[in-house]
Scaffold this motif. Structure first.
Motif, PDB file in Angstrom:
ATOM      1  N   ALA A   1      -4.307   5.879  -3.270  1.00  0.00           N
ATOM      2  CA  ALA A   1      -4.732   4.608  -2.679  1.00  0.00           C
ATOM      3  C   ALA A   1      -5.747   3.972  -3.614  1.00  0.00           C
ATOM      4  O   ALA A   1      -6.223   4.611  -4.559  1.00  0.00           O
TER       5      ALA A   1
ATOM      6  N   THR B   1      -9.276   1.561   2.412  1.00  0.00           N
ATOM      7  CA  THR B   1      -8.698   0.834   1.288  1.00  0.00           C
ATOM      8  C   THR B   1      -9.330  -0.537   1.127  1.00  0.00           C
ATOM      9  O   THR B   1     -10.007  -1.047   2.020  1.00  0.00           O
TER      10      THR B   1
ATOM     11  N   ASP C   1      -9.433   2.461  -3.188  1.00  0.00           N
ATOM     12  CA  ASP C   1     -10.452   2.474  -2.147  1.00  0.00           C
ATOM     13  C   ASP C   1     -11.170   1.132  -2.028  1.00  0.00           C
ATOM     14  O   ASP C   1     -10.889   0.185  -2.768  1.00  0.00           O
TER      15      ASP C   1
ATOM     16  N   GLY D   1       0.804  -1.217   0.000  1.00  0.00           N
ATOM     17  CA  GLY D   1       0.000   0.000   0.000  1.00  0.00           C
ATOM     18  C   GLY D   1       0.836   1.266   0.000  1.00  0.00           C
ATOM     19  O   GLY D   1       0.484   2.258  -0.639  1.00  0.00           O
TER      20      GLY D   1
END
Length: 197
Positions: free
Chosen positions: A130, A149, A132, A121
């Motif tokens: 990121a 995330t 989601d 990540g």
């Protein structure tokens, strides 16, 4: 083939070539870079077997297309671990011990370090991105600074190096996770120094 069609195909090919992908196979956006050199500090708090655990330290992060190398350093400057991640495997080495290689870096760090360092990540998070919970690409900004995330982390991008930039780069990130194996209430505070030229 007509010249206009040939030019259109070249433009399309160039556009597609510019859409690099991350390890999540999601097209990158904005100012994401596959090549970065960063360093910063970490503080980690969690519950394990009913006991509160905490640690602090520093990190050096070297990212190249397909590869990440991380050095974790304790508060007194001693190297705690070095981590090398490729598309095929992840290797973690501690001082005086043989390297350990597995397919998944996040489970490897939890098993060896005792807590999960989310290296997969962090490739995105350190640059303000990121994936989601719905699998969509998230681009953080001062006005839109929280996301959950796909793999269960809750991120909050707290401070920025230049909040007025077109794509600001995070300076402080809070990452929390309710549970990960036998780890409960995990929180990681990440302070990112400016990217090296």
């Amino acid at each position: 083939m007509p010249i206009t069609r040939r030019l259109s195909l070249l433009v399309l090919a160039a556009t597609l070539a510019g859409c690099a992908t991350t390890s999540n196979n999601v097209a990158t956006v904005g100012a994401y870079r596959d090549t970065i050199d960063l360093d910063g500090r970490l503080s980690v708090n969690y519950q394990k077997n009913g006991n509160g655990e905490s640690l602090t330290g520093s990190f050096d992060w070297t990212q190249r297309p397909g590869n990440v190398d991380v050095t974790l350093t304790g508060p007194l400057g001693q190297t705690v671990a070095t981590i090398s991640v490729t598309p095929q495997s992840a290797t973690l080495t501690q001082a005086g011990r043989a390297p350990i290689t597995e397919a998944n870096i996040d489970s490897l760090t939890q098993r060896i370090l005792g807590w999960p360092l989310p290296v997969s990540g962090l490739r995105d998070w350190l640059q303000g991105y990121a994936v989601d919970a719905q699998g969509q690409r998230f681009s953080a900004s001062p006005a839109r600074n929280e996301v959950s995330t796909q793999d269960g982390w809750r991120l909050r991008f707290v401070e920025w190096h230049d909040a007025n930039a077109a794509q600001p780069v995070p300076r402080v990130i809070y990452a929390t996770r309710a549970a990960s194996g036998d780890i409960q209430d995990l929180s990681i505070r990440i302070i990112v120094n400016p990217a090296q030229a």
